[in-house]
Design an enzyme around this catalytic site. Structure first.
Site, PDB file in Angstrom:
ATOM      1  N   PRO A 334       0.990  -1.205  -0.188  1.00 17.24           N
ATOM      2  CA  PRO A 334      -0.097   0.017   0.165  1.00 17.24           C
ATOM      3  C   PRO A 334       1.100   1.291  -0.044  1.00 17.24           C
ATOM      4  O   PRO A 334       0.493   2.487   0.134  1.00 17.24           O
ATOM      5  CB  PRO A 334      -0.774  -0.543   1.277  1.00 17.24           C
ATOM      6  CG  PRO A 334       0.590  -0.595   1.631  1.00 17.24           C
ATOM      7  CD  PRO A 334       1.218  -1.485   0.863  1.00 17.24           C
ATOM      8  N   THR A 335       2.024   1.266  -0.276  1.00 17.33           N
ATOM      9  CA  THR A 335       3.108   2.724   0.215  1.00 17.33           C
ATOM     10  C   THR A 335       2.961   2.825  -1.104  1.00 17.33           C
ATOM     11  O   THR A 335       3.052   2.655  -1.684  1.00 17.33           O
ATOM     12  CB  THR A 335       3.928   2.224   1.128  1.00 17.33           C
ATOM     13  OG1 THR A 335       5.255   0.878   0.015  1.00 17.33           O
ATOM     14  CG2 THR A 335       4.436   1.527   2.477  1.00 17.33           C
ATOM     15  N   CYS A 336       4.049   4.177  -0.449  1.00 25.57           N
ATOM     16  CA  CYS A 336       3.980   5.667  -2.604  1.00 25.57           C
ATOM     17  C   CYS A 336       5.946   5.140  -2.386  1.00 25.57           C
ATOM     18  O   CYS A 336       6.378   6.276  -2.668  1.00 25.57           O
ATOM     19  CB  CYS A 336       3.807   6.792  -1.876  1.00 25.57           C
ATOM     20  SG  CYS A 336       1.847   6.931  -1.583  1.00 25.57           S
ATOM     21  N   ASP A 337       5.604   4.134  -2.629  1.00 23.22           N
ATOM     22  CA  ASP A 337       7.286   3.448  -3.328  1.00 23.22           C
ATOM     23  C   ASP A 337       7.285   2.172  -3.793  1.00 23.22           C
ATOM     24  O   ASP A 337       6.309   1.479  -3.774  1.00 23.22           O
ATOM     25  CB  ASP A 337       7.823   3.082  -1.411  1.00 23.22           C
ATOM     26  CG  ASP A 337       9.353   2.606  -1.910  1.00 23.22           C
ATOM     27  OD1 ASP A 337       9.592   1.830  -2.978  1.00 23.22           O
ATOM     28  OD2 ASP A 337      10.490   3.925  -1.076  1.00 23.22           O
ATOM     29  N   ASN A 378       6.115   5.485   5.865  1.00 19.90           N
ATOM     30  CA  ASN A 378       4.339   6.049   5.092  1.00 19.90           C
ATOM     31  C   ASN A 378       3.158   6.242   6.148  1.00 19.90           C
ATOM     32  O   ASN A 378       1.787   6.064   5.900  1.00 19.90           O
ATOM     33  CB  ASN A 378       3.713   5.093   4.176  1.00 19.90           C
ATOM     34  CG  ASN A 378       4.431   5.347   2.642  1.00 19.90           C
ATOM     35  OD1 ASN A 378       4.106   5.564   1.438  1.00 19.90           O
ATOM     36  ND2 ASN A 378       5.977   5.668   2.851  1.00 19.90           N
TER      37      ASN A 378
END
Ligand SMILES: Cc1ncc(COP(=O)(O)O)c(C=O)c1O
Length: 388
Positions: A334-337, A378
């Protein structure tokens, strides 16, 4: 997946407490694994690798069952001591230690240390002086390199030295007045080849022989970890590993089999844990018919599934729709990475009916999950663990 875990997860959902991912670990499975190790390798002391899962309940249970502990840091030693286990049951198995941590370990009563070079032995000598500990009471074993062939999670060249060098390291420790106690190795984690210990034991026996010629009597071989847990692929049972190790010990040491220890981590706790996670999004990157779906979960590499790095560990992911038609998906966290993608090179078959809000169960996640998820990257909280 045990009935106890299934019942717990159902009750959690009924109470509406299933907000974020959770790993539920069943202590009965750990108890069972411990007795399987004890039966498969009856004359071998078990040093549980605390790094795999340091939950206090797990450590307490293993301490009650008589296990010893392989620790990587002073913090892990303190966790073990908090169970009431004494320091003689602890090994400082990390080959990379600060001198001040060795002093702390000695002050806690730990006397068993891994090294893989002469300067690490020098550090231990200096630490004994600082801690006021008798040098001759400290046992050191030298770790040798293993190529990790056959392992899904090889431990590379970071730890250990060539066997020829190990002889010099042990002789050096002996000359410093430390007890040159033995040899250790790790054949790589999630090792599918039951014969992987043979080559390392051949090297260990050579080291014993060469040390004996130099007047140094070694007595212990640390067989490390590497015993697998079940992910998607079937793996041999621990008794097969036990038989193969015993054969290799007899082949290389004849009737002078040394004292042995094992350091199982994954094999002790892996199959005891199940993560329940949730589907956050299912989408495609284009409207083409054959485009693979992207399934985004509320857990990813930074939430505990770090061992999906390079797609090394392939977990079994179960859903309530597993009877439906399956199609390959990219599975991501789910992270923005953008590295937070679990399976893409080898897309993962998931039911076509899987949709947003569905729960998924990720099996075999009792080892190397919660501790990898110790920071809230995050803003996603560390993976919650419930021990039942
Ligand atoms: C020194 C040492 N012993 C034991 C283990 C546990 O290995 P496994 O989980 O493969 O049993 C590890 C894992 O990294 C280790 O570094």
């Amino acid at each position: 997946m045990t009935d106890r875990i299934r019942d717990y997860l159902r009750a959690r959902r009924d109470l509406g407490l299933d907000e974020g991912p959770v790993m539920v670990l069943d202590l009965d499975v750990v108890r069972d694994n411990f007795s399987k190790f004890a039966r498969a390798l009856p004359d071998t002391r078990v040093f549980y690798a605390v790094k795999a899962n340091p939950a206090p309940e797990v450590l307490r249970l293993l301490a009650e069952l008589g296990s010893c502990f392989d620790t990587a840091s002073v913090a892990e030693m303190e966790m073990v001591l908090a169970t009431g286990a004494t320091a003689e049951r602890i090994s400082y198995g990390n080959t990379i230690k600060k001198r001040r941590d060795i002093v702390r370990a000695l002050r806690l009563g730990v006397r068993l240390f891994a090294v893989d070079c002469e300067v690490e032995a020098d550090k231990i000598l200096a630490a004994t002086a600082e801690a006021g500990v008798e040098t001759a009471d400290v046992q050191v074993f030298c770790r040798i390199l293993c190529d990790g062939a056959g392992a899904d999670w090889p431990l590379s060249r970071k730890f250990g030295c060539e066997p020829e060098m190990a002889v010099n390291v042990l002789e050096h420790a002996h000359r410093l007045g430390l007890q040159a106690y033995g040899v250790s190795f790790h054949v790589g984690s999630q090792q599918a080849n039951t014969e992987a210990w043979d080559g390392a034991l051949a090297s260990a026996s050579e080291i014993f022989r060469e040390c004996a010629l130099r007047g140094i009597g070694l007595s212990m071989v640390n067989l490390g970890g590497g015993f697998p847990t079940k992910y998607l692929k079937q793996v041999p049972g621990v008794e097969t590993y036990g038989d193969s190790i015993f054969r290799a010990l007899t082949k290389h040491f004849g009737n002078r089999i040394p004292e042995t220890i094992i350091e199982p981590g994954r094999g002790m706790v892996g199959n005891a844990g199940v993560i329940e996670a949730e589907v956050v999004l299912v989408s495609k990157k284009s409207e083409a018919e054959d485009e693979v779906r992207w399934v985004y979960l509320d857990i990813g590499k930074f939430g505990g599934l770090a061992e999906t790095m390079d797609e090394s560990i392939r977990y079994a992911i179960r859903t309530d729709h597993d009877e439906d038609r399956m199609a390959p998906c990219v599975v991501a966290g789910p992270t923005c990475d953008s590295v937070d993608v679990l399976y893409e090179k080898n897309p993962y078959p998931l039911p076509v009916s899987l949709s947003i809000g569905d729960k998924v169960l990720i099996e075999g996640t009792g080892a190397y999950t919660t501790t990898y998820s110790a920071v809230a990257f995050n803003g996603f909280p560390p993976l919650e663990q419930i021990v039942i």
